[in-house]
Design a protein around this motif. Sequence first.
Motif, mmCIF file in Angstrom:
data_model
loop_
_atom_site.group_PDB
_atom_site.id
_atom_site.type_symbol
_atom_site.label_atom_id
_atom_site.label_comp_id
_atom_site.label_asym_id
_atom_site.label_seq_id
_atom_site.Cartn_x
_atom_site.Cartn_y
_atom_site.Cartn_z
ATOM 1 N N ASN A 49 26.466 -25.667 -9.396
ATOM 2 C CA ASN A 49 27.009 -26.868 -8.758
ATOM 3 C C ASN A 49 28.524 -26.864 -8.798
ATOM 4 O OD1 ASN A 49 24.912 -28.293 -7.702
ATOM 5 N ND2 ASN A 49 24.358 -29.221 -9.694
ATOM 6 N N ILE A 50 29.059 -26.522 -9.970
ATOM 7 C CA ILE A 50 30.519 -26.508 -10.108
ATOM 8 C C ILE A 50 31.124 -25.452 -9.188
ATOM 9 C CG2 ILE A 50 32.410 -26.078 -11.721
ATOM 10 C CD1 ILE A 50 30.521 -27.132 -13.953
ATOM 11 N N LEU A 51 30.503 -24.271 -9.159
ATOM 12 C CA LEU A 51 31.041 -23.205 -8.302
ATOM 13 C C LEU A 51 30.985 -23.626 -6.831
ATOM 14 C CD1 LEU A 51 29.455 -20.098 -10.059
ATOM 15 C CD2 LEU A 51 31.881 -20.752 -10.067
ATOM 16 N N ALA A 52 29.890 -24.258 -6.453
ATOM 17 C CA ALA A 52 29.743 -24.664 -5.059
ATOM 18 C C ALA A 52 30.793 -25.711 -4.701
ATOM 19 C CB ALA A 52 28.341 -25.211 -4.815
ATOM 20 N N LYS A 53 31.007 -26.627 -5.645
ATOM 21 C CA LYS A 53 31.994 -27.676 -5.412
ATOM 22 C C LYS A 53 33.380 -27.067 -5.152
ATOM 23 C CE LYS A 53 33.896 -30.872 -8.365
ATOM 24 N NZ LYS A 53 33.757 -31.481 -9.686
ATOM 25 N N HIS A 54 33.660 -25.962 -5.833
ATOM 26 C CA HIS A 54 34.966 -25.319 -5.656
ATOM 27 C C HIS A 54 34.915 -24.216 -4.596
ATOM 28 C CE1 HIS A 54 37.220 -27.259 -8.984
ATOM 29 N NE2 HIS A 54 35.982 -27.477 -9.442
ATOM 30 N N LYS A 55 33.834 -24.190 -3.827
ATOM 31 C CA LYS A 55 33.687 -23.256 -2.715
ATOM 32 C C LYS A 55 33.799 -21.790 -3.142
ATOM 33 C CE LYS A 55 34.407 -26.310 1.061
ATOM 34 N NZ LYS A 55 33.990 -27.409 0.206
ATOM 35 N N ILE A 56 33.213 -21.501 -4.295
ATOM 36 C CA ILE A 56 33.217 -20.125 -4.775
ATOM 37 C C ILE A 56 31.886 -19.485 -4.407
ATOM 38 C CG2 ILE A 56 33.223 -18.660 -6.833
ATOM 39 C CD1 ILE A 56 35.897 -19.851 -6.452
ATOM 40 N N SER A 57 31.958 -18.348 -3.744
ATOM 41 C CA SER A 57 30.721 -17.681 -3.379
ATOM 42 C C SER A 57 30.434 -16.562 -4.381
ATOM 43 C CB SER A 57 30.859 -17.163 -1.945
ATOM 44 O OG SER A 57 30.319 -15.893 -1.830
ATOM 45 N N VAL A 58 29.231 -16.601 -4.937
ATOM 46 C CA VAL A 58 28.839 -15.642 -5.970
ATOM 47 C C VAL A 58 28.157 -14.453 -5.325
ATOM 48 C CG1 VAL A 58 27.320 -15.308 -7.951
ATOM 49 C CG2 VAL A 58 28.563 -17.457 -7.681
ATOM 50 N N ASP A 59 28.485 -13.250 -5.783
ATOM 51 C CA ASP A 59 27.863 -12.061 -5.212
ATOM 52 C C ASP A 59 26.675 -11.588 -6.010
ATOM 53 O OD1 ASP A 59 29.351 -11.824 -3.015
ATOM 54 O OD2 ASP A 59 30.847 -10.530 -3.886
ATOM 55 N N THR A 60 26.951 -10.945 -7.143
ATOM 56 C CA THR A 60 25.847 -10.461 -7.962
ATOM 57 C C THR A 60 25.835 -11.252 -9.254
ATOM 58 O OG1 THR A 60 27.258 -8.776 -8.897
ATOM 59 C CG2 THR A 60 25.909 -8.132 -7.021
ATOM 60 N N ILE A 61 24.705 -11.243 -9.890
ATOM 61 C CA ILE A 61 24.566 -12.073 -11.075
ATOM 62 C C ILE A 61 23.546 -11.447 -12.024
ATOM 63 C CG2 ILE A 61 23.027 -13.493 -9.636
ATOM 64 C CD1 ILE A 61 23.634 -15.799 -11.559
ATOM 65 N N THR A 62 23.848 -11.498 -13.308
ATOM 66 C CA THR A 62 22.839 -11.108 -14.295
ATOM 67 C C THR A 62 22.842 -12.182 -15.375
ATOM 68 O OG1 THR A 62 24.448 -9.803 -15.538
ATOM 69 C CG2 THR A 62 23.076 -8.606 -13.976
ATOM 70 N N THR A 63 21.720 -12.347 -15.996
ATOM 71 C CA THR A 63 21.656 -13.378 -17.036
ATOM 72 C C THR A 63 21.010 -12.817 -18.299
ATOM 73 O OG1 THR A 63 19.523 -14.091 -16.220
ATOM 74 C CG2 THR A 63 21.416 -15.323 -15.460
ATOM 75 N N SER A 64 21.377 -13.403 -19.409
ATOM 76 C CA SER A 64 20.680 -13.114 -20.653
ATOM 77 C C SER A 64 20.311 -14.475 -21.228
ATOM 78 C CB SER A 64 21.590 -12.362 -21.626
ATOM 79 O OG SER A 64 22.494 -13.263 -22.187
ATOM 80 N N GLU A 65 19.786 -14.469 -22.426
ATOM 81 C CA GLU A 65 19.322 -15.741 -22.970
ATOM 82 C C GLU A 65 20.455 -16.770 -23.091
ATOM 83 O OE1 GLU A 65 16.784 -18.252 -23.479
ATOM 84 O OE2 GLU A 65 15.832 -16.296 -23.640
ATOM 85 N N VAL A 66 21.632 -16.324 -23.497
ATOM 86 C CA VAL A 66 22.697 -17.309 -23.711
ATOM 87 C C VAL A 66 23.920 -17.121 -22.818
ATOM 88 C CG1 VAL A 66 22.094 -17.807 -26.104
ATOM 89 C CG2 VAL A 66 23.697 -15.949 -25.589
ATOM 90 N N SER A 67 23.857 -16.191 -21.895
ATOM 91 C CA SER A 67 25.022 -16.071 -21.024
ATOM 92 C C SER A 67 24.635 -15.624 -19.631
ATOM 93 C CB SER A 67 26.042 -15.101 -21.636
ATOM 94 O OG SER A 67 25.457 -13.840 -21.774
ATOM 95 N N VAL A 68 25.568 -15.844 -18.740
ATOM 96 C CA VAL A 68 25.361 -15.446 -17.360
ATOM 97 C C VAL A 68 26.651 -14.784 -16.879
ATOM 98 C CG1 VAL A 68 25.815 -17.856 -16.770
ATOM 99 C CG2 VAL A 68 25.033 -16.325 -15.011
#
Length: 450
Positions: free
Chosen positions: A331-350
């Motif tokens: 939501n925060i990224l979208a609000k600031h018009k940031i487009s995300v490309d690739t993403i990986t996640t772990s239990e406590v971080s992204v």
Amino acid sequence: MSHLSVAKFGGTSVANHAAMTACAKIVIADPNTRVVVLSASAGVTNLLVALTNGVEAIEREKLIGEIRQIQENILNELKDDSRVRPIIEKYLENITALSEAASLATSPALTDELISHGEMMSTQIFTEILREQNASGTWVDVRTIVATNNHFGKAAPNDEQTQSNSDNILKPLIDRGELVITQGFIGREPSGKTTTLGRGGSDYSAALLAEVLNAKDVLIWTDVAGIYTTDPRIVPAAQRIDTMSFAEAAEMATFGAKVLHPATLLPAVRSNIPVYVGSSKSPEAGGTWVTRDPQPRPTFRAIALRRDQTLLTLSSLSMLHAQGFLANVFNILAKHKISVDTITTSEVSVALTLDKTGSASSGAELLSTELLDELRQYCSVKVDTGLSLVALIGNDLHTATGVAKGIFDTLEPYNVRMISYGASTNNICMLVQSEHADEVVRSLHKSLFE
Ligand code: ASP
Ligand code: MG
């Protein structure tokens, strides 16, 4: 299916007399090519765009002088310039008048009228070049064919109207055996004003005309002899790809390869019309066919490289077994018009990668302090720059055995910051330090393609 081909030549292909002559020879050598779509000579559209911003008299004269020079250089090399020179003079007068008007008050309609002159001039001169090669072309004002809405600067074609214009005006010319020379990039809105389809729009024009004419194919003549397994400037051993799918070409373009993006050829893609990419300077070097369903479909097709990536790592202990953390972040990224490309996640971080090219054309920093402050309320934030995304593009990468091992073995000496594998069957993305990016591309290419 007809035998008709629509050929499009880009700005560098029609940049000067020699380049235009090479294009004329390509057209003459191929009896199927009955429609030729041209861009403006290289540099002209940029100069015209500069004039639309309403510049002062001195600057205006300088810019018009540069446009004139590009056209004069070609006219001066014609054996007989008596027919076309007065036409170009008239266009240059128009450009002068329109840019004076633009210096008083700009408007989107005026802008498009002004910018359209680049293609008007290149097509008139090219028709003369064909004559010099003992061929005759029929110059057609594409505005009588390509109907658009009035969204100046990025007009959308009216497909039905364009179809009927083509049936009534273009098709009869071709059926009579005429070779049609016309403009890319421009069209006309309902009240008769000139429109443009957006920068680089000539490819779209060519694909659209191919669609309404039910053409056999679209031939895109440019300054590269097709699409390569990777950038030949990085890997001289890169091989030309003979056939590839629209989907693969889209992946490559998305991940930074300088190949034509199928979105710019939408009418050809939706009507399943094959597209060829070749070099007008060396047509004998061959090119690449891009089609809907080429066979075979190799596991590894190409490697693309995109520099200037930012890695944003967000960690929060409260992410553990919690809900809504990712939703908040996005939501925060979208609000600031940031487009995300690739993403990986772990239990406590992204970890997310962001592309600099997606930022504002003003060159403002991608990550503003406000954005970072807002994120810091939820989690710890780490920003890494100086990274490059290496994308391996292929088919069914997720089911092919040994893919990961092959890649990890090759990448062993490098510090890979992030890998995105599995979300798409068509790509595997690796984030590496920019200073190692070329080397990573070279090693991967060597082990997978050579
Ligand atoms: N001349 C236009 C441009 O430079 C259209 C094109 O080249 O496709 O954007
Ligand atoms: Mg162009």
